[in-house]
Design a protein around this motif. Structure first.
Motif, short mmCIF file in Angstrom:
data_model
loop_
_atom_site.label_atom_id
_atom_site.label_comp_id
_atom_site.label_asym_id
_atom_site.label_seq_id
_atom_site.Cartn_x
_atom_site.Cartn_y
_atom_site.Cartn_z
N LEU A 125 51.44 56.98 0.32
CA LEU A 125 52.59 56.38 -0.35
C LEU A 125 53.76 57.35 -0.37
CD1 LEU A 125 53.66 53.99 -2.18
CD2 LEU A 125 52.94 55.40 -4.10
N ILE A 126 53.49 58.59 -0.75
CA ILE A 126 54.56 59.59 -0.84
C ILE A 126 55.10 59.93 0.54
CG2 ILE A 126 55.10 61.96 -1.52
CD1 ILE A 126 52.96 61.62 -3.74
N GLY A 127 54.19 60.12 1.52
CA GLY A 127 54.64 60.43 2.88
C GLY A 127 55.50 59.33 3.46
N ALA A 128 55.05 58.09 3.31
CA ALA A 128 55.82 56.96 3.82
C ALA A 128 57.14 56.82 3.07
CB ALA A 128 55.01 55.68 3.71
N GLY A 129 57.09 56.98 1.75
CA GLY A 129 58.30 56.85 0.95
C GLY A 129 59.36 57.87 1.32
N LEU A 130 58.95 59.12 1.55
CA LEU A 130 59.90 60.16 1.94
C LEU A 130 60.53 59.86 3.30
CD1 LEU A 130 58.02 63.39 0.81
CD2 LEU A 130 60.19 62.53 -0.09
N ALA A 131 59.71 59.43 4.25
CA ALA A 131 60.23 59.10 5.57
C ALA A 131 61.23 57.94 5.50
CB ALA A 131 59.09 58.76 6.52
#
Length: 227
Positions: A125-131
């Motif tokens: 979730l965090i990785g996708a959200g940052l991207a």
């Protein structure tokens, strides 16, 4: 399903392309509507919800009031309530950390991180959200800075980006009678109000009409699929 921050960012790359394109559209429309270059960029940095941003800019650009723009934006962002509830058990850390991570929860990052059974993978979730966040900012900046090169947004159809976005969100939801009635009620109310109501008012009234239609029950019987 691959786990980890990098996996989330990598799996979101196709979505990042679409998000960046919408960011460009938003930047161009906001700049062309008289918001300048600074305000749209700050809005994307602090708001990060394209639907609400498009709504607010469209209403204000058409001469609507601030109140109507804010209410419309809030109503469109209300869907993050249930999404946030589903994500909350997966977030860890102190209150500030959880708050910051929650800002990365949008439709696309939630979809990338969703797991069977209703939970979400926090790191994905965090990785996708940052991207996706970076893609949205870059798109907005490109649209604002390059808006003069594009010229009149209507000449290339960018003025249709806002209604096209919501049409794309609406169509998959029309699988049952109740959803169909809600959409039809909202459309009828908006069409009736557009000729004489101030910009933004038809959006708010249509949303309330949709809510009323969604709560309708067919004589207490289960909702049937639309033929």
């Amino acid at each position: 399903m691959r786990s980890g921050y990098r996996a989330g960012a990598r799996d979101s790359l196709p979505l990042c392309v679409a998000v960046a394109a919408f960011g460009v559209s938003f930047g161009v429309l906001a700049e062309a509507s008289g918001f300048g270059r600074f305000a749209p960029i700050v809005m994307s940095l602090t708001t990060f919800t394209g639907a609400s941003q498009f709504a607010a800019v469209s209403i204000l650009g058409a001469g609507g009031g601030v109140g109507a723009a804010v209410v419309a934006a809030i109503l469109l962002a209300a869907r993050y309530g249930p999404i946030g509830i589903s994500v909350a058990p997966s977030l860890r850390g102190n209150a500030l950390t959880r708050f910051l991570h929650a800002q990365l929860v949008i439709d696309e990052s939630w979809a990338v991180a969703s797991q069977p059974g209703g939970g979400v993978a926090r790191e994905r979730l965090i990785g996708a959200g940052l991207a996706l966040y970076v893609a949205w900012q870059l798109g907005t900046i490109a649209g604002v800075v390059g808006g003069d090169l594009v010229g009149d947004p209507e000449s290339i159809g960018l003025d249709a980006a806002f209604p096209a976005l919501f049409l794309a969100l609406l169509v998959p939801q029309l699988g049952n009678r109740r959803a169909f009635i809600a959409a039809a009620a909202g459309a009828a109310i908006a069409l009736a109000l557009i000729p004489f109501a101030r910009p933004g008012v038809p959006v708010i009234a249509a949303t309330l009409g949709c809510l009323a239609g969604w709560g309708w029950r067919d004589s207490g019987h289960p909702i049937e699929s639309v033929p």
